[in-house]
Design a protein around this motif. Structure first.
Motif, PDB file in Angstrom:
ATOM      1  N   GLN A  30       0.852  -1.189   0.000  1.00 18.05           N
ATOM      2  CA  GLN A  30       0.000   0.000   0.000  1.00 18.05           C
ATOM      3  C   GLN A  30       0.897   1.252   0.000  1.00 18.05           C
ATOM      4  OE1 GLN A  30      -3.494   1.993   2.719  1.00 18.05           O
ATOM      5  NE2 GLN A  30      -2.797  -0.015   3.298  1.00 18.05           N
ATOM      6  N   TRP A  31       0.548   2.216  -0.815  1.00 13.43           N
ATOM      7  CA  TRP A  31       1.403   3.389  -1.015  1.00 13.43           C
ATOM      8  C   TRP A  31       1.728   4.121   0.274  1.00 13.43           C
ATOM      9  CZ3 TRP A  31       0.029   8.264   0.375  1.00 13.43           C
ATOM     10  CH2 TRP A  31      -1.333   8.535   0.584  1.00 13.43           C
ATOM     11  N   ILE A  32       0.825   4.107   1.241  1.00 14.53           N
ATOM     12  CA  ILE A  32       1.046   4.822   2.501  1.00 14.53           C
ATOM     13  C   ILE A  32       2.293   4.309   3.237  1.00 14.53           C
ATOM     14  CG2 ILE A  32      -0.443   3.374   3.964  1.00 14.53           C
ATOM     15  CD1 ILE A  32      -0.508   7.139   4.218  1.00 14.53           C
ATOM     16  N   HIS A  33       2.711   3.079   2.884  1.00 15.93           N
ATOM     17  CA  HIS A  33       3.893   2.477   3.504  1.00 15.93           C
ATOM     18  C   HIS A  33       5.148   2.612   2.645  1.00 15.93           C
ATOM     19  CE1 HIS A  33       1.195   0.772   6.427  1.00 15.93           C
ATOM     20  NE2 HIS A  33       0.591   0.021   5.531  1.00 15.93           N
ATOM     21  N   VAL A  34       5.015   2.535   1.327  1.00 22.10           N
ATOM     22  CA  VAL A  34       6.209   2.380   0.487  1.00 22.10           C
ATOM     23  C   VAL A  34       6.488   3.515  -0.503  1.00 22.10           C
ATOM     24  CG1 VAL A  34       6.202  -0.134   0.703  1.00 22.10           C
ATOM     25  CG2 VAL A  34       4.969   0.947  -1.201  1.00 22.10           C
ATOM     26  N   ASP A  35       5.521   4.355  -0.798  1.00 26.08           N
ATOM     27  CA  ASP A  35       5.726   5.418  -1.785  1.00 26.08           C
ATOM     28  C   ASP A  35       6.051   6.725  -1.070  1.00 26.08           C
ATOM     29  OD1 ASP A  35       5.589   7.345  -3.814  1.00 26.08           O
ATOM     30  OD2 ASP A  35       3.928   6.322  -4.843  1.00 26.08           O
ATOM     31  N   THR A  36       7.338   6.959  -0.852  1.00 28.75           N
ATOM     32  CA  THR A  36       7.764   8.116  -0.059  1.00 28.75           C
ATOM     33  C   THR A  36       7.384   9.445  -0.705  1.00 28.75           C
ATOM     34  OG1 THR A  36       9.983   8.009  -1.022  1.00 28.75           O
ATOM     35  CG2 THR A  36       9.653   6.885   1.076  1.00 28.75           C
ATOM     36  N   GLU A  37       7.454   9.526  -2.032  1.00 29.13           N
ATOM     37  CA  GLU A  37       7.131  10.783  -2.721  1.00 29.13           C
ATOM     38  C   GLU A  37       5.637  11.083  -2.631  1.00 29.13           C
ATOM     39  OE1 GLU A  37       9.334  13.090  -3.755  1.00 29.13           O
ATOM     40  OE2 GLU A  37      10.708  11.679  -2.790  1.00 29.13           O
ATOM     41  N   TYR A  67       0.038  12.339   7.107  1.00 33.95           N
ATOM     42  CA  TYR A  67       1.251  12.305   7.940  1.00 33.95           C
ATOM     43  C   TYR A  67       2.447  12.952   7.227  1.00 33.95           C
ATOM     44  CZ  TYR A  67      -1.632   8.739  10.136  1.00 33.95           C
ATOM     45  OH  TYR A  67      -2.671   8.064  10.720  1.00 33.95           O
ATOM     46  N   HIS A  68       2.322  13.209   5.920  1.00 30.76           N
ATOM     47  CA  HIS A  68       3.396  13.763   5.090  1.00 30.76           C
ATOM     48  C   HIS A  68       4.651  12.894   5.129  1.00 30.76           C
ATOM     49  CE1 HIS A  68       0.826  17.184   4.530  1.00 30.76           C
ATOM     50  NE2 HIS A  68       0.743  17.315   5.838  1.00 30.76           N
ATOM     51  N   SER A  69       4.442  11.615   5.336  1.00 30.61           N
ATOM     52  CA  SER A  69       5.519  10.633   5.423  1.00 30.61           C
ATOM     53  C   SER A  69       4.898   9.257   5.233  1.00 30.61           C
ATOM     54  CB  SER A  69       6.174  10.699   6.806  1.00 30.61           C
ATOM     55  OG  SER A  69       7.072   9.627   6.993  1.00 30.61           O
ATOM     56  N   THR A  70       5.724   8.296   4.859  1.00 26.42           N
ATOM     57  CA  THR A  70       5.232   6.924   4.891  1.00 26.42           C
ATOM     58  C   THR A  70       5.102   6.508   6.352  1.00 26.42           C
ATOM     59  OG1 THR A  70       7.495   6.110   4.698  1.00 26.42           O
ATOM     60  CG2 THR A  70       6.198   6.205   2.665  1.00 26.42           C
ATOM     61  N   ILE A  71       4.288   5.492   6.590  1.00 25.59           N
ATOM     62  CA  ILE A  71       4.087   4.990   7.948  1.00 25.59           C
ATOM     63  C   ILE A  71       4.432   3.508   8.010  1.00 25.59           C
ATOM     64  CG2 ILE A  71       2.350   6.728   8.542  1.00 25.59           C
ATOM     65  CD1 ILE A  71       0.195   4.536   8.148  1.00 25.59           C
ATOM     66  N   VAL A  72       4.801   3.082   9.182  1.00 29.42           N
ATOM     67  CA  VAL A  72       5.132   1.688   9.445  1.00 29.42           C
ATOM     68  C   VAL A  72       3.841   0.874   9.419  1.00 29.42           C
ATOM     69  CG1 VAL A  72       6.121   0.118  11.181  1.00 29.42           C
ATOM     70  CG2 VAL A  72       7.102   2.416  10.847  1.00 29.42           C
ATOM     71  N   HIS A  73       3.875  -0.302   8.805  1.00 27.64           N
ATOM     72  CA  HIS A  73       2.727  -1.216   8.877  1.00 27.64           C
ATOM     73  C   HIS A  73       2.426  -1.484  10.361  1.00 27.64           C
ATOM     74  CE1 HIS A  73       4.692  -2.216   5.033  1.00 27.64           C
ATOM     75  NE2 HIS A  73       3.533  -2.696   4.613  1.00 27.64           N
ATOM     76  N   GLY A  74       1.157  -1.522  10.709  1.00 26.70           N
ATOM     77  CA  GLY A  74       0.804  -1.866  12.090  1.00 26.70           C
ATOM     78  C   GLY A  74       1.347  -3.228  12.474  1.00 26.70           C
ATOM     79  N   TYR A  75       1.267  -4.179  11.539  1.00 23.81           N
ATOM     80  CA  TYR A  75       1.750  -5.524  11.851  1.00 23.81           C
ATOM     81  C   TYR A  75       3.273  -5.595  11.902  1.00 23.81           C
ATOM     82  CZ  TYR A  75      -3.007  -7.192  11.635  1.00 23.81           C
ATOM     83  OH  TYR A  75      -4.330  -7.382  11.884  1.00 23.81           O
ATOM     84  N   LEU A  76       3.971  -4.677  11.254  1.00 24.80           N
ATOM     85  CA  LEU A  76       5.422  -4.595  11.427  1.00 24.80           C
ATOM     86  C   LEU A  76       5.726  -4.123  12.849  1.00 24.80           C
ATOM     87  CD1 LEU A  76       8.406  -4.531  10.754  1.00 24.80           C
ATOM     88  CD2 LEU A  76       8.025  -2.423   9.456  1.00 24.80           C
ATOM     89  N   THR A  77       5.003  -3.127  13.316  1.00 23.48           N
ATOM     90  CA  THR A  77       5.170  -2.665  14.696  1.00 23.48           C
ATOM     91  C   THR A  77       4.969  -3.833  15.653  1.00 23.48           C
ATOM     92  OG1 THR A  77       4.369  -0.463  14.069  1.00 23.48           O
ATOM     93  CG2 THR A  77       4.342  -1.013  16.425  1.00 23.48           C
ATOM     94  N   LEU A  78       3.899  -4.589  15.446  1.00 20.45           N
ATOM     95  CA  LEU A  78       3.613  -5.753  16.287  1.00 20.45           C
ATOM     96  C   LEU A  78       4.714  -6.810  16.164  1.00 20.45           C
ATOM     97  CD1 LEU A  78       1.698  -7.375  18.126  1.00 20.45           C
ATOM     98  CD2 LEU A  78       0.560  -8.182  16.039  1.00 20.45           C
TER      99      LEU A  78
END
Length: 155
Positions: free
Chosen positions: A44-51, A59-70
């Motif tokens: 999903q772009w919210i995680h991997v597409d920085t531009e 958030y003006h940034s990509t975010i960590v997957h919730g399941y990666l945090t877990l």
């Protein structure tokens, strides 16, 4: 805080209702996010597409997957506690898990853990660990919940 060392059920009992510890902070860089996306097929772009995230994300940034945090919980957990004299340990489940705030790429997280309860189930220790994953310099938690583990001690 020193790492808690548990060698028996009786050692564990002494920690019921107490904080087990706090891990070090761990930075979650974009590279780790991308690797997780590849491993889980969640691109999903919210995680991997920085531009795109710079302009289209709130958030003006990509975010960590919730399941990666877990999924970083075991690494952080091992900084807090060492349980010895085991045949095996099994992840039994999660309760009341709630994502409270997104972790942005490059932010650092840490684990805070408490032994909420401990039961002896015919020689197997069922430990309920209340945990929070905190984001450095942020008041809101990234993730909170109760992790349940079964510890099979050698007798």
């Amino acid at each position: 805080m020193d790492k808690v060392v548990i060698n028996s059920y009786e050692d564990f009992e002494k920690w019921v209702g107490k904080q087990l510890g706090v891990s070090d902070y761990l930075e979650v860089p974009q590279e780790r996010i991308n690797l997780f996306a590849d491993a889980t097929l969640d691109h999903q772009w919210i995680h991997v597409d920085t531009e795109r995230a710079k302009t289209d994300s709130p958030y003006h940034s990509t975010i960590v997957h919730g399941y990666l945090t877990l999924s970083l919980l075991p690494h952080l957990w091992n900084q807090i506690i060492e349980v010895n004299n085991l045949k095996m340990m099994i992840n039994y489940g999660m309760d009341k898990m709630k994502f409270g705030q997104a972790v942005l790429s490059g932010q650092s997280i840490r684990l805070v853990a408490y032994l909420q309860s401990l039961q002896n189930l015919r020689g197997v220790a069922k430990a309920e660990i209340k945990f929070a994953i905190e984001i450095k310099d942020q008041p809101k938690k990234a993730l909170e919940g109760v992790a349940i583990f079964l510890y099979y001690f050698n007798n």
